[in-house]
Every structure is written in structure tokens, then in C-alpha cells.
Write an enzyme that holds these catalytic residues in place. Structure first.
Site, PDB file in Angstrom:
ATOM      1  N   GLY A 111       0.808  -1.222   0.000  1.00  0.00           N
ATOM      2  CA  GLY A 111       0.000   0.000   0.000  1.00  0.00           C
ATOM      3  C   GLY A 111       0.841   1.272   0.000  1.00  0.00           C
ATOM      4  O   GLY A 111       0.360   2.323  -0.417  1.00  0.00           O
ATOM      5  N   GLU A 134       2.930  -8.200  -1.876  1.00  0.00           N
ATOM      6  CA  GLU A 134       1.741  -8.882  -1.352  1.00  0.00           C
ATOM      7  C   GLU A 134       1.740 -10.382  -1.649  1.00  0.00           C
ATOM      8  O   GLU A 134       1.220 -11.179  -0.880  1.00  0.00           O
ATOM      9  CB  GLU A 134       0.462  -8.240  -1.940  1.00  0.00           C
ATOM     10  CG  GLU A 134       0.120  -6.883  -1.332  1.00  0.00           C
ATOM     11  CD  GLU A 134       0.751  -5.707  -2.047  1.00  0.00           C
ATOM     12  OE1 GLU A 134       1.736  -5.906  -2.793  1.00  0.00           O
ATOM     13  OE2 GLU A 134       0.269  -4.571  -1.855  1.00  0.00           O
TER      14      GLU A 134
HETATM   15  N1  CO8 Z   1       1.688  -3.933   8.860  1.00  0.00           N
HETATM   16  C1  CO8 Z   1       1.756  -3.962  10.222  1.00  0.00           C
HETATM   17  N2  CO8 Z   1       2.911  -3.830  10.908  1.00  0.00           N
HETATM   18  C2  CO8 Z   1       4.042  -3.662  10.206  1.00  0.00           C
HETATM   19  C3  CO8 Z   1       4.041  -3.616   8.789  1.00  0.00           C
HETATM   20  C4  CO8 Z   1       2.799  -3.766   8.111  1.00  0.00           C
HETATM   21  N3  CO8 Z   1       2.679  -3.696   6.768  1.00  0.00           N
HETATM   22  N4  CO8 Z   1       5.315  -3.461   8.367  1.00  0.00           N
HETATM   23  C5  CO8 Z   1       6.080  -3.388   9.477  1.00  0.00           C
HETATM   24  N5  CO8 Z   1       5.311  -3.518  10.586  1.00  0.00           N
HETATM   25  C6  CO8 Z   1       5.742  -3.488  11.984  1.00  0.00           C
HETATM   26  C7  CO8 Z   1       6.442  -4.779  12.359  1.00  0.00           C
HETATM   27  O1  CO8 Z   1       5.508  -5.792  12.703  1.00  0.00           O
HETATM   28  C8  CO8 Z   1       7.295  -4.338  13.560  1.00  0.00           C
HETATM   29  O2  CO8 Z   1       6.442  -4.243  14.674  1.00  0.00           O
HETATM   30  P1  CO8 Z   1       6.988  -4.768  16.123  1.00  0.00           P
HETATM   31  O3  CO8 Z   1       8.162  -3.860  16.429  1.00  0.00           O
HETATM   32  O4  CO8 Z   1       5.813  -4.551  17.019  1.00  0.00           O
HETATM   33  O5  CO8 Z   1       7.394  -6.186  15.936  1.00  0.00           O
HETATM   34  C9  CO8 Z   1       7.676  -2.916  13.170  1.00  0.00           C
HETATM   35  O6  CO8 Z   1       6.739  -2.502  12.170  1.00  0.00           O
HETATM   36  C10 CO8 Z   1       9.066  -2.822  12.571  1.00  0.00           C
HETATM   37  O7  CO8 Z   1       9.125  -3.727  11.491  1.00  0.00           O
HETATM   38  P2  CO8 Z   1      10.291  -4.833  11.342  1.00  0.00           P
HETATM   39  O8  CO8 Z   1      10.781  -5.246  12.706  1.00  0.00           O
HETATM   40  O9  CO8 Z   1       9.773  -5.906  10.451  1.00  0.00           O
HETATM   41  O10 CO8 Z   1      11.415  -3.953  10.640  1.00  0.00           O
HETATM   42  P3  CO8 Z   1      12.554  -4.496   9.670  1.00  0.00           P
HETATM   43  O11 CO8 Z   1      13.508  -3.371   9.499  1.00  0.00           O
HETATM   44  O12 CO8 Z   1      13.107  -5.789  10.165  1.00  0.00           O
HETATM   45  O13 CO8 Z   1      11.824  -4.788   8.277  1.00  0.00           O
HETATM   46  C11 CO8 Z   1      10.306  -4.314   6.470  1.00  0.00           C
HETATM   47  C12 CO8 Z   1      11.234  -3.728   7.573  1.00  0.00           C
HETATM   48  C13 CO8 Z   1      11.131  -5.035   5.428  1.00  0.00           C
HETATM   49  C14 CO8 Z   1       9.559  -3.135   5.835  1.00  0.00           C
HETATM   50  C15 CO8 Z   1       9.322  -5.307   7.123  1.00  0.00           C
HETATM   51  O14 CO8 Z   1       8.699  -4.677   8.249  1.00  0.00           O
HETATM   52  C16 CO8 Z   1       8.237  -5.775   6.216  1.00  0.00           C
HETATM   53  O15 CO8 Z   1       8.487  -6.615   5.364  1.00  0.00           O
HETATM   54  N6  CO8 Z   1       7.000  -5.256   6.363  1.00  0.00           N
HETATM   55  C17 CO8 Z   1       5.865  -5.702   5.611  1.00  0.00           C
HETATM   56  C18 CO8 Z   1       5.900  -5.190   4.185  1.00  0.00           C
HETATM   57  C19 CO8 Z   1       4.726  -5.724   3.382  1.00  0.00           C
HETATM   58  O16 CO8 Z   1       4.606  -6.909   3.177  1.00  0.00           O
HETATM   59  N7  CO8 Z   1       3.841  -4.838   2.945  1.00  0.00           N
HETATM   60  C20 CO8 Z   1       2.665  -5.205   2.207  1.00  0.00           C
HETATM   61  C21 CO8 Z   1       1.490  -5.322   3.144  1.00  0.00           C
HETATM   62  S1  CO8 Z   1       0.013  -5.892   2.368  1.00  0.00           S
HETATM   63  C22 CO8 Z   1      -0.574  -4.559   1.524  1.00  0.00           C
HETATM   64  O17 CO8 Z   1       0.005  -3.502   1.528  1.00  0.00           O
HETATM   65  C23 CO8 Z   1      -1.839  -4.777   0.773  1.00  0.00           C
HETATM   66  C24 CO8 Z   1      -2.454  -3.468   0.277  1.00  0.00           C
HETATM   67  C25 CO8 Z   1      -3.829  -3.730  -0.247  1.00  0.00           C
HETATM   68  C26 CO8 Z   1      -4.783  -4.067   0.860  1.00  0.00           C
HETATM   69  C27 CO8 Z   1      -6.173  -4.218   0.371  1.00  0.00           C
HETATM   70  C28 CO8 Z   1      -7.184  -4.251   1.515  1.00  0.00           C
HETATM   71  C29 CO8 Z   1      -7.688  -5.588   1.886  1.00  0.00           C
END
Ligand code: CO8
Length: 263
Positions: A111, A134
Site C-alpha cells: 500500500g 503482497e
Molecule cells: N503492517 C503492520 N505492521 C508492520 C508492517 C505492516 N505492513 N510493516 C512493518 N510492521 C511493523 C512490524 O511488525 C514491527 O512491529 P513490532 O516492532 O511490534 O514487531 C515494526 O513494524 C518494525 O518492522 P520490522 O521489525 O519488520 O522492521 P525491519 O527493518 O526488520 O523490516 C520491512 C522492515 C522489510 C519493511 C518489514 O517490516 C516488512 O516486510 N513489512 C511488511 C511489508 C509488506 O509486506 N507490505 C505489504 C502489506 S500488504 C498490503 O500492503 C496490501 C495493500 C492492499 C490491501 C487491500 C485491503 C484488503
């Protein structure tokens, strides 16, 4: 007005909207999307705002996607509705009559890339990372990403990125045409503001006409697009700005645009 997940600030004629959930890397939850809609309402209703800038709080992320913890709990109908509301909100952002710049200061995933693609163009920090990962979650982009990315970079490149979930650094995103310009992290906002201020000095009517001609024309064949441009051009000629701009050139002075139409 204060928001839970966003900061909206205005400096002179430029509005800056900051996604503000740094602990979750500014992930888009349902409340945030609703607040985004409210800010769009405000921008639409405020004729003094000439440019809108979007960025992310903290030094790590622009937006790391939809909030995965919320997504994981949704049933089919809730997910369909969230996707639809997100699509509608991003379309409203895209349709604002003023320029919208995404200042991508870190991760712009899922997103995050989708909301940046709904802006007029993207300036990025060297640290920015783009992608639609995704597929790695067993889903697909749902906020317009399959459509906007394919239109911007072409279907083959978009399919490769979407089918593999590969993320790309800023330089690669620039090579693909996703990013217009790259800056050192500490210089990103200054670079964005320089361009924003330059656009804010232009005539509101002609900026609006240019945006409409490009955006609406892209959805049509070339002949229809040229007709759209022709109408938008004629509308500009009814503006005070067209008189002022041409007159200022002839008088060898800088124009002072007011953004008004003649009667
Ligand atoms: N949602 C919720 N929490 C998140 C997200 C997310 N997308 N991304 C990161 N966080 C949180 C982590 O859970 C973590 O929380 P906590 O400290 O409580 O454990 C905190 O943020 C820090 O993240 P990381 O520890 O993972 O940090 P890193 O530096 O290790 O990694 C990344 C950074 C690579 C960005 C990693 O966090 C990651 O891969 N995030 C997810 C990225 C992703 O997959 N995004 C796509 C999501 S799906 C989407 O966008 C669909 C859109 C359309 C939806 C349609 C509606 C139904």
C-alpha cells in the site's frame, strides 16, 4: 484539527501530510485511510493550498503497506470493503486538482507504493525501497497497484515485480520510471519543497487543466486525449491567469497569477 495516525501541516500554500505510525512503519490501518479521506476533504475545500506533499514519520519508512495485523483478522467481505475504500481514497487523492508529490523517505511497500503511485510524481531518498510484495503474503495488491504500476512501467515489468514480490531500491525504481528524482536522505524534503514552491507560483487554472488533460487523456485513445487537451486549453484561455501570463511576458516582468476565471 488533530489526527491519530496523520499529521497535516500547512506552510504558506503547501500542505504536508505525514503518515504517522512510526512504530508500525506507518502501515495503513482502516482508521488511517479514513483520516486520509478527511485530509483530502480539507485540501479540496481550501483554495489556498496549491501543492500537497505526502511523506512518512521517522527515518525508516514512508509506508510499509496495509496493516498486516488488521488484514490477518479480516473476513472476505471486510477485506473487499477495505480494498474498495482504499481504492476510492487513493483515486480521490489522484484526482485532486493540485499537484501531489510523494516524498518517499524509506520503505514504500505494498500500500505504500500504491499510495505513492496515486501521487503526480515521486521524489525519493537514496534509502527508499519500493515494491508490491503482497504475493509473499498469499494476496495481491488491493489499493490500485496492479493497475497504476502496469500503466506506469508497462505490464511486463509490473507482472515481474508483482508475481515475484521483489522489492527494488530507489535507483532501480528511478530506472523503471517509478521515481522522478533521488536525493540524499537529509536533502529530500528541501528538494521536494523547492519543486512544490515552483509549482505553487504557477496559475491554478492552468495547473488544474494540465493535470486533467494528462490524467483523463491517459484513459483514452490519442485522438480523444487531444480533444480533452483542446477543451482544457480553451478553458485556460478564459482565465485571468492566461491574460496575466501572456501580458507579463510581453511586459518583460514576472506574472502574478490569481487563479481566477474571467466572467
Ligand atoms: N503492517 C503492520 N505492521 C508492520 C508492517 C505492516 N505492513 N510493516 C512493518 N510492521 C511493523 C512490524 O511488525 C514491527 O512491529 P513490532 O516492532 O511490534 O514487531 C515494526 O513494524 C518494525 O518492522 P520490522 O521489525 O519488520 O522492521 P525491519 O527493518 O526488520 O523490516 C520491512 C522492515 C522489510 C519493511 C518489514 O517490516 C516488512 O516486510 N513489512 C511488511 C511489508 C509488506 O509486506 N507490505 C505489504 C502489506 S500488504 C498490503 O500492503 C496490501 C495493500 C492492499 C490491501 C487491500 C485491503 C484488503
Amino acid at each position: 484539527m488533530t489526527y491519530k495516525h496523520l499529521i497535516y501541516e500547512v506552510e504558506e500554500t503547501i500542505g504536508t501530510l505525514t503518515f504517522n505510525r512510526p512504530k508500525a512503519l506507518n502501515a495503513l490501518n482502516q482508521e488511517l485511510i479514513q483520516e486520509l479521506g478527511v485530509v483530502i476533504d480539507r485540501v479540496e475545500a481550501d483554495p489556498d493550498i496549491k501543492v500537497l506533499v505526502l511523506t512518512g514519520a521517522g527515518n525508516k519508512a514512508f509506508v510499509a503497506g496495509a496493516d498486516i495485523s488488521e488484514l490477518a483478522e479480516m473476513n472476505v467481505l471486510q477485506a473487499k470493503q477495505f480494498s474498495q475504500i482504499g481504492q476510492e481514497t487513493f483515486s480521490r487523492l489522484e484526482s485532486l486538482t493540485i499537484p501531489v508529490i510523494a516524498a518517499v523517505n524509506g520503505f514504500a511497500l505494498g500500500g505504500g507504493t500504491e499510495v505513492a503511485l496515486a501521487c503526480d510524481f515521486i521524489y525519493a531518498s537514496e534509502k527508499a525501497v519500493f515494491g508490491l510484495p503482497e504475493i509473499t503474503l498469499g494476496i495481491i495488491p488491493g489499493f490500485g497497484g496492479t493497475q497504476r504500476l502496469a500503466r506506469l512501467v508497462g505490464p511486463n515489468r509490473a507482472k515481474e515485480l508483482i508475481y515475484t514480490g521483489t522489492t527494488v531500491p530507489a535507483a532501480q525504481a528511478e530506472a523503471y520510471g517509478i521515481v522522478n528524482r533521488i536525493f540524499a536522505p537529509e536533502e529530500l524534503m528541501a528538494g521536494v519543497m523547492k519543486t512544490a514552491k515552483a509549482m505553487a507560483l504557477k496559475g491554478r487554472v492552468s495547473i488544474r487543466a494540465a493535470k486533467e488533460a494528462v490524467n483523463t487523456g491517459l484513459c483514452a485513445d490519442l485522438e480523444t486525449g487531444c480533444k480533452i487537451e483542446n477543451n482544457a486549453f480553451a478553458l485556460c484561455m478564459a482565465s485571468q491567469d492566461a491574460k496575466e501570463g501572456t501580458q507579463a511576458f510581453l511586459e518583460k516582468r514576472k506574472p502574478a497569477f490569481t487563479g481566477t476565471l474571467t466572467k
